[in-house]
Scaffold this motif. Sequence first.
Motif: not given
Lengths: 205, 205
Positions: A40, A115, A118-120, A125, A129, A174-177
Amino acid sequence: MTENAPRPAAPARRPGGRTARTRAQVHDAVVAQLMEHGYDELTVDAVAARAGVHRTTVYRRWRDVGGLLADVLDAAGDDTWGPRDTGSLEGDLAALNDEVQAALTAEPPITLALIAASFRSDEAAQALKRFWGKRYTLCEEVVDRAVRRGELPAGTDARALLVAATAPMYHQLVFLRAVPDPGLPGQAARTAALAAAAGAFTAAR
Amino acid sequence: MTENAPRPAAPARRPGGRTARTRAQVHDAVVAQLMEHGYDELTVDAVAARAGVHRTTVYRRWRDVGGLLADVLDAAGDDTWGPRDTGSLEGDLAALNDEVQAALTAEPPITLALIAASFRSDEAAQALKRFWGKRYTLCEEVVDRAVRRGELPAGTDARALLVAATAPMYHQLVFLRAVPDPGLPGQAARTAALAAAAGAFTAAR
């Protein structure tokens, strides 16, 4: 050099020269700003001030935050990295996964921050890739070596094998922390090697 | 009901009653706001206005955007979902992966938006982790069935097998932004099933 090109690809006209130095300073500033203040507060002005580079230079060369992040990621892929050669498919995949685990658990968590960024930013992104695409292409050597050693049949789908080997690392961390598991790199490598030996990446789909 | 609890867990005091209706309206508003305007315009005030619920109610019950997202994800896990029973391990894993691919390629991309939001809010990240944890626990039935059929040895690490089967889906579609491949769900299922049959998830690590 076309000063008014809408989106220069930020080439280092004189490698090691002023242009390359400016680029390195700006990249360092992007990462430092991202780590300290988050996406931000990642602005062209903040990066320029931090890098000690005139803001007009940064705007002209990188245009916006997406352009800055993409160039950091593209530069990260321009190194001399290559996969280790341990003498076996499972060993090579485990060594690769050790590097993935190290990157995803590093302090400060630069890889995770990129990473997340890359969602912002679509540009980040696409650059991420590209970065991963390059890395996976370099890693195809691991599969070629295994084929040459007779560990794998010719015609093994190297990319599918490499994704199978590495995806559980990203998924858990990353996903499941998940809490990092020192056994995971080896386990994921072994799983992919066993599946490959059983023909998972050769038969018609 | 403790009106001043610092963080109520938003229970539906009377299922189907006004509390449950309010919760459903707010959840719908969170998703609609996220899809239409993105995370940056996801505010408690915007959600309250959209849901037609007094903002004080939303602040008291969900406190902030993190609380709203977490409750949407927790509610998503409170359904009657269960894995399909196709009669074989590979078939069950392929059916599961078909559902993952459908969720990750759905329009509007609600799942992707919630994953992206989890990189902005720790509370959403923890809720997403809980959601996936529940799903993986429910899917252990797939492995139990395979053990009962004699397809897999007892002592197979169900979670590791399930992560190996599903991780390539998320990796390709979320991280690598790959074009959806209709063959991928089956291929990833087959890879995990072959590795499991070869003992990848049973031997000592």
